[in-house]
Design a protein around this motif. Structure first.
Motif, PDB file in Angstrom:
ATOM      1  N   GLY A   3       0.797  -1.210   0.000  1.00 18.83           N
ATOM      2  CA  GLY A   3       0.000   0.000   0.000  1.00 18.83           C
ATOM      3  C   GLY A   3       0.839   1.274   0.000  1.00 18.83           C
ATOM      4  O   GLY A   3       0.310   2.364   0.146  1.00 18.83           O
ATOM      5  N   GLU A   4       2.126   1.141  -0.145  1.00 13.25           N
ATOM      6  CA  GLU A   4       3.033   2.276  -0.095  1.00 13.25           C
ATOM      7  C   GLU A   4       2.870   3.168  -1.321  1.00 13.25           C
ATOM      8  O   GLU A   4       2.736   2.702  -2.442  1.00 13.25           O
ATOM      9  CB  GLU A   4       4.467   1.749  -0.032  1.00 13.25           C
ATOM     10  CG  GLU A   4       5.500   2.786   0.224  1.00 13.25           C
ATOM     11  CD  GLU A   4       6.873   2.156   0.393  1.00 13.25           C
ATOM     12  OE1 GLU A   4       7.779   2.592  -0.319  1.00 13.25           O
ATOM     13  OE2 GLU A   4       6.995   1.236   1.217  1.00 13.25           O
ATOM     14  N   ILE A   5       2.885   4.466  -1.081  1.00 10.69           N
ATOM     15  CA  ILE A   5       2.770   5.438  -2.169  1.00 10.69           C
ATOM     16  C   ILE A   5       4.173   5.830  -2.614  1.00 10.69           C
ATOM     17  O   ILE A   5       4.999   6.236  -1.808  1.00 10.69           O
ATOM     18  CB  ILE A   5       1.991   6.692  -1.707  1.00 10.69           C
ATOM     19  CG1 ILE A   5       0.548   6.311  -1.380  1.00 10.69           C
ATOM     20  CG2 ILE A   5       2.041   7.772  -2.768  1.00 10.69           C
ATOM     21  CD1 ILE A   5      -0.274   7.441  -0.805  1.00 10.69           C
ATOM     22  N   LYS A   6       4.403   5.683  -3.918  1.00 12.67           N
ATOM     23  CA  LYS A   6       5.689   6.068  -4.493  1.00 12.67           C
ATOM     24  C   LYS A   6       5.420   7.146  -5.529  1.00 12.67           C
ATOM     25  O   LYS A   6       4.812   6.881  -6.562  1.00 12.67           O
ATOM     26  CB  LYS A   6       6.367   4.856  -5.139  1.00 12.67           C
ATOM     27  CG  LYS A   6       6.700   3.766  -4.153  1.00 12.67           C
ATOM     28  CD  LYS A   6       7.362   2.589  -4.842  1.00 12.67           C
ATOM     29  CE  LYS A   6       7.639   1.487  -3.861  1.00 12.67           C
ATOM     30  NZ  LYS A   6       8.136   0.279  -4.515  1.00 12.67           N
ATOM     31  N   ARG A   7       5.868   8.341  -5.246  1.00  8.29           N
ATOM     32  CA  ARG A   7       5.582   9.480  -6.127  1.00  8.29           C
ATOM     33  C   ARG A   7       6.190   9.305  -7.512  1.00  8.29           C
ATOM     34  O   ARG A   7       5.663   9.824  -8.487  1.00  8.29           O
ATOM     35  CB  ARG A   7       6.055  10.782  -5.502  1.00  8.29           C
ATOM     36  CG  ARG A   7       5.237  11.086  -4.247  1.00  8.29           C
ATOM     37  CD  ARG A   7       5.341  12.473  -3.808  1.00  8.29           C
ATOM     38  NE  ARG A   7       4.537  13.307  -4.694  1.00  8.29           N
ATOM     39  CZ  ARG A   7       4.664  14.623  -4.745  1.00  8.29           C
ATOM     40  NH1 ARG A   7       5.552  15.218  -4.003  1.00  8.29           N
ATOM     41  NH2 ARG A   7       3.922  15.325  -5.552  1.00  8.29           N
ATOM     42  N   GLU A   8       7.285   8.550  -7.615  1.00  9.67           N
ATOM     43  CA  GLU A   8       7.904   8.350  -8.925  1.00  9.67           C
ATOM     44  C   GLU A   8       6.984   7.567  -9.862  1.00  9.67           C
ATOM     45  O   GLU A   8       7.081   7.691 -11.079  1.00  9.67           O
ATOM     46  CB  GLU A   8       9.281   7.681  -8.817  1.00  9.67           C
ATOM     47  CG  GLU A   8       9.283   6.304  -8.202  1.00  9.67           C
ATOM     48  CD  GLU A   8       9.461   6.295  -6.678  1.00  9.67           C
ATOM     49  OE1 GLU A   8       9.560   5.196  -6.137  1.00  9.67           O
ATOM     50  OE2 GLU A   8       9.479   7.346  -6.042  1.00  9.67           O
ATOM     51  N   GLU A   9       6.080   6.759  -9.307  1.00 12.71           N
ATOM     52  CA  GLU A   9       5.122   6.038 -10.148  1.00 12.71           C
ATOM     53  C   GLU A   9       4.153   7.013 -10.815  1.00 12.71           C
ATOM     54  O   GLU A   9       3.772   6.823 -11.964  1.00 12.71           O
ATOM     55  CB  GLU A   9       4.369   4.988  -9.328  1.00 12.71           C
ATOM     56  CG  GLU A   9       5.254   3.821  -8.923  1.00 12.71           C
ATOM     57  CD  GLU A   9       4.541   2.801  -8.068  1.00 12.71           C
ATOM     58  OE1 GLU A   9       3.538   3.150  -7.394  1.00 12.71           O
ATOM     59  OE2 GLU A   9       4.987   1.639  -8.073  1.00 12.71           O
ATOM     60  N   ALA A  10       3.765   8.054 -10.099  1.00  7.38           N
ATOM     61  CA  ALA A  10       2.927   9.093 -10.710  1.00  7.38           C
ATOM     62  C   ALA A  10       3.711   9.800 -11.807  1.00  7.38           C
ATOM     63  O   ALA A  10       3.146  10.201 -12.834  1.00  7.38           O
ATOM     64  CB  ALA A  10       2.451  10.088  -9.648  1.00  7.38           C
ATOM     65  N   GLY A  11       5.009   9.920 -11.627  1.00 13.05           N
ATOM     66  CA  GLY A  11       5.866  10.511 -12.648  1.00 13.05           C
ATOM     67  C   GLY A  11       5.897   9.677 -13.921  1.00 13.05           C
ATOM     68  O   GLY A  11       6.035  10.218 -15.022  1.00 13.05           O
ATOM     69  N   GLN A  12       5.756   8.354 -13.784  1.00 16.36           N
ATOM     70  CA  GLN A  12       5.700   7.473 -14.957  1.00 16.36           C
ATOM     71  C   GLN A  12       4.482   7.813 -15.816  1.00 16.36           C
ATOM     72  O   GLN A  12       4.570   7.822 -17.044  1.00 16.36           O
ATOM     73  CB  GLN A  12       5.616   6.007 -14.541  1.00 16.36           C
ATOM     74  CG  GLN A  12       6.851   5.461 -13.896  1.00 16.36           C
ATOM     75  CD  GLN A  12       6.645   4.046 -13.369  1.00 16.36           C
ATOM     76  OE1 GLN A  12       5.534   3.533 -13.308  1.00 16.36           O
ATOM     77  NE2 GLN A  12       7.742   3.415 -12.970  1.00 16.36           N
ATOM     78  N   ILE A  13       3.375   8.078 -15.172  1.00 13.11           N
ATOM     79  CA  ILE A  13       2.153   8.430 -15.907  1.00 13.11           C
ATOM     80  C   ILE A  13       2.360   9.751 -16.628  1.00 13.11           C
ATOM     81  O   ILE A  13       2.008   9.895 -17.805  1.00 13.11           O
ATOM     82  CB  ILE A  13       0.941   8.504 -14.959  1.00 13.11           C
ATOM     83  CG1 ILE A  13       0.681   7.145 -14.312  1.00 13.11           C
ATOM     84  CG2 ILE A  13      -0.305   8.999 -15.707  1.00 13.11           C
ATOM     85  CD1 ILE A  13      -0.333   7.162 -13.198  1.00 13.11           C
TER      86      ILE A  13
END
Length: 182
Positions: A3-13
């Protein structure tokens, strides 16, 4: 942690949306739709901060407007209106558009196959041609070239198909499509 939020994943989008804009400007609609579909899938899958989600949703809405306003997109699919903030519907629509393009490619190849009326290995060659055409349509030119270099007959069939499409488009005065085909 799951459930961890990784801001870099939003950067992928965000990067995928940028890639979509580049592909759209180049007029490579199929690759653009494929990339946008991937961005929408990530949007539904990735857990992110509400502020990131809000900004990405705003960016997706803006890209949908840009896509619908694009001359190349309208030329292929006609006028389309996207609903803001409705990612599942937009994702389903992208999948449908990609399926339509895949079916057009397959039909074009089957027509070429009927015209050629080749021998017993025609099915295998047709599969190789189909793979190369899909790579080209996705914008994966290096992989397409590598596959084409391995099979001269398939390469010639792909070149012939695009050449024929280009000539037909030129005769029909669809110069934009003719240029892309050539």
């Amino acid at each position: 942690m799951a459930g961890e939020i990784k801001r870099e994943e939003a950067g992928q989008i965000n990067k995928k949306l940028h890639d979509c804009q580049i592909l759209l400007k180049k007029g490579n609609i199929y690759s653009c739709l494929t990339c946008f579909k991937e961005a929408l899938e990530l949007m539904l899958k990735i857990k992110m901060l509400p502020a990131d989600q809000k900004q990405l949703q705003k960016d997706i809405n803006a890209f949908q407007y840009e896509l619908a306003s694009s001359h190349a997109f309208r030329h292929l699919y006609g006028p389309v209106t996207f609903s803001d903030d409705d990612i599942p519907t937009a994702l389903d629509f992208m999948k449908q558009l990609i399926t339509i393009k895949d079916e057009e490619i397959i039909e074009s190849m089957e027509q070429q196959k009927r015209e050629d009326a080749g021998g017993e290995s025609a099915d295998d060659q047709q599969k190789r041609v189909h793979e190369i055409v899909l790579l080209v349509e996705k914008g994966e030119f290096a992989a397409a070239k590598e596959s084409a270099d391995e099979d001269a007959e398939a390469r010639e069939a792909v070149v012939e198909m695009y050449n024929t499409t280009g000539i037909e488009s030129r005769v029909a005065e669809d110069f934009e499509k003719a240029i892309k085909s050539f």
